[in-house]
Structure formats: C-alpha cells, structure tokens
Design an enzyme around this catalytic site. Sequence first.
Site, mmCIF file in Angstrom:
data_model
loop_
_atom_site.group_PDB
_atom_site.id
_atom_site.type_symbol
_atom_site.label_atom_id
_atom_site.label_comp_id
_atom_site.label_asym_id
_atom_site.label_seq_id
_atom_site.Cartn_x
_atom_site.Cartn_y
_atom_site.Cartn_z
ATOM 1 N N CYS A 8 26.791 36.083 38.335
ATOM 2 C CA CYS A 8 27.028 36.316 39.766
ATOM 3 C C CYS A 8 25.886 37.189 40.287
ATOM 4 O O CYS A 8 24.847 37.291 39.631
ATOM 5 C CB CYS A 8 28.401 36.952 40.006
ATOM 6 S SG CYS A 8 28.624 38.567 39.246
ATOM 7 N N ASN A 11 27.028 41.331 38.705
ATOM 8 C CA ASN A 11 27.576 41.415 37.342
ATOM 9 C C ASN A 11 28.560 42.576 37.192
ATOM 10 O O ASN A 11 28.693 43.157 36.127
ATOM 11 C CB ASN A 11 26.448 41.516 36.290
ATOM 12 C CG ASN A 11 26.885 41.279 34.855
ATOM 13 O OD1 ASN A 11 26.322 41.864 33.929
ATOM 14 N ND2 ASN A 11 27.863 40.448 34.630
ATOM 15 N N CYS A 13 31.694 42.205 39.312
ATOM 16 C CA CYS A 13 32.979 41.633 39.768
ATOM 17 C C CYS A 13 33.231 40.257 39.135
ATOM 18 O O CYS A 13 33.942 40.146 38.138
ATOM 19 C CB CYS A 13 33.028 41.498 41.287
ATOM 20 S SG CYS A 13 32.887 43.048 42.183
ATOM 21 N N ARG A 14 32.656 39.226 39.747
ATOM 22 C CA ARG A 14 33.072 37.870 39.383
ATOM 23 C C ARG A 14 32.634 37.421 37.991
ATOM 24 O O ARG A 14 33.433 36.832 37.255
ATOM 25 C CB ARG A 14 32.566 36.871 40.429
ATOM 26 C CG ARG A 14 33.252 37.013 41.763
ATOM 27 C CD ARG A 14 32.458 36.390 42.865
ATOM 28 N NE ARG A 14 31.184 37.071 43.036
ATOM 29 C CZ ARG A 14 30.204 36.670 43.826
ATOM 30 N NH1 ARG A 14 30.357 35.554 44.512
ATOM 31 N NH2 ARG A 14 29.101 37.365 43.926
ATOM 32 N N SER A 15 31.379 37.657 37.616
ATOM 33 C CA SER A 15 30.960 37.124 36.301
ATOM 34 C C SER A 15 31.594 37.865 35.123
ATOM 35 O O SER A 15 31.960 37.216 34.138
ATOM 36 C CB SER A 15 29.433 37.021 36.182
ATOM 37 O OG SER A 15 28.804 38.263 36.250
ATOM 38 N N ASP A 122 33.719 35.165 47.158
ATOM 39 C CA ASP A 122 33.113 36.477 46.917
ATOM 40 C C ASP A 122 34.064 37.565 47.424
ATOM 41 O O ASP A 122 34.348 37.632 48.621
ATOM 42 C CB ASP A 122 31.768 36.541 47.662
ATOM 43 C CG ASP A 122 31.033 37.840 47.391
ATOM 44 O OD1 ASP A 122 31.618 38.766 46.782
ATOM 45 O OD2 ASP A 122 29.860 37.934 47.787
HETATM 46 P P1 4NP Z 1 29.568 40.357 42.033
HETATM 47 O O1 4NP Z 1 29.971 41.226 43.321
HETATM 48 O O2 4NP Z 1 28.281 39.639 42.408
HETATM 49 O O3 4NP Z 1 30.735 39.461 41.905
HETATM 50 O O4 4NP Z 1 29.407 41.345 40.900
HETATM 51 C C1 4NP Z 1 29.088 41.955 44.075
HETATM 52 C C2 4NP Z 1 28.652 43.196 43.649
HETATM 53 C C3 4NP Z 1 27.815 43.945 44.438
HETATM 54 C C4 4NP Z 1 27.407 43.437 45.663
HETATM 55 C C5 4NP Z 1 27.826 42.183 46.081
HETATM 56 C C6 4NP Z 1 28.685 41.438 45.290
HETATM 57 N N1 4NP Z 1 26.584 44.198 46.506
HETATM 58 O O5 4NP Z 1 26.234 43.717 47.591
HETATM 59 O O6 4NP Z 1 26.215 45.317 46.131
#
Ligand code: 4NP
Length: 154
Positions: A8, A11, A13-15, A122
């Site tokens: 993602c 790294n 949240c989702r992944s 997201d």
């Molecule tokens: P992830 O979530 O890509 O699922 O880990 C996010 C983590 C941080 C951010 C966006 C999405 N950010 O904009 O900082």
Amino acid sequence: MLAVAFVCLGNICRSPMAELIFLDLAKRAGVSSKLLIDSFGTSDEEEGNGIYPPALKVLSEHGIYGSHTAKQMTLPDVMRFDYILVMEERNRTRLVQNVGGKYADKIKRLCDYTARPRDVADPWYTRDFDKAFNDIYDGCKAFLEYLIGEKKLD
Ligand code: 4NP
C-alpha cells in the site's frame, strides 16, 4: 516456497492488515508453511513505524493479532517476490515508477482476484477501517482460492 508481498502507500494500514489476514487464512487452510508473506509501502514516509492502532483494533475484532514494521519496497524486493499484490491502482503506478517498470507483470491488484474487481477502500481519510477490512478479507480469500485452485501451492 511461494513469496507473496502486499503493498500500500504507507505500510501501516492496509498492506500489514492484508499480510496478517492472508497469513491467518493460509494457516486455516494448512498451507502457511508453503508461503513467505510480507508487506511494504510504496513510500518511505512511515518507515520504522508499527501498524496504525485503528488497523490493529479492527484486526483484533476478528481474532487476528500480529505486528509489522513499515518499510518501503525496493527493486531487490520486487525481484524476489512471486506475487506483489497492491491495494489500489495508484500503488501499482507508483511502484512501477519506483522500480523502472521491468517487473510490472507480477504486480497485481488484490481485489482483481474477486468477483468484483476494485481498489481496497483507503481508510486514512474516511476512518472506515471495517470497509477496508472487508475488502482486504475478500481479496485475500479469493487470492488464496486462486493459488490453491491453480495448484501453485502443491
Ligand atoms: P496505508 O495508509 O497506505 O494503508 O498504510 C496510509 C498511511 C499513511 C498515509 C496515507 C495512507 N498518509 O497520507 O500519511
């Protein structure tokens, strides 16, 4: 051994949710010893950070526990994994840009294995971690069924 990486943006949240959900499903199916499972970000912004607490909370509500330290995916990682499963189309675009496009064919979108191809929602701005969990669970289940059905784990 089949190497599977989930990717993602951050790294956190989702992944890592996908990594732990897929490991849980693989254990239940009795195939976890045949899999190397990890997760990565397309950015290095969260490098060194643990799983975001709301993501851990939704996992625990489903009886799934674990930890992960965020890291960015680099070219050697792309080379050593058999399947690289991104959460969203924009993750694929960014990853292909980062590694020069050479390995684009093994970079797949997780929910393209489901009956309803889509991005994983997201949760970062919506705060809807349940929706992200459901999308990821659906994708991981369909991907594991694909691996078993295609005899990739025999
Ligand atoms: P992830 O979530 O890509 O699922 O880990 C996010 C983590 C941080 C951010 C966006 C999405 N950010 O904009 O900082």
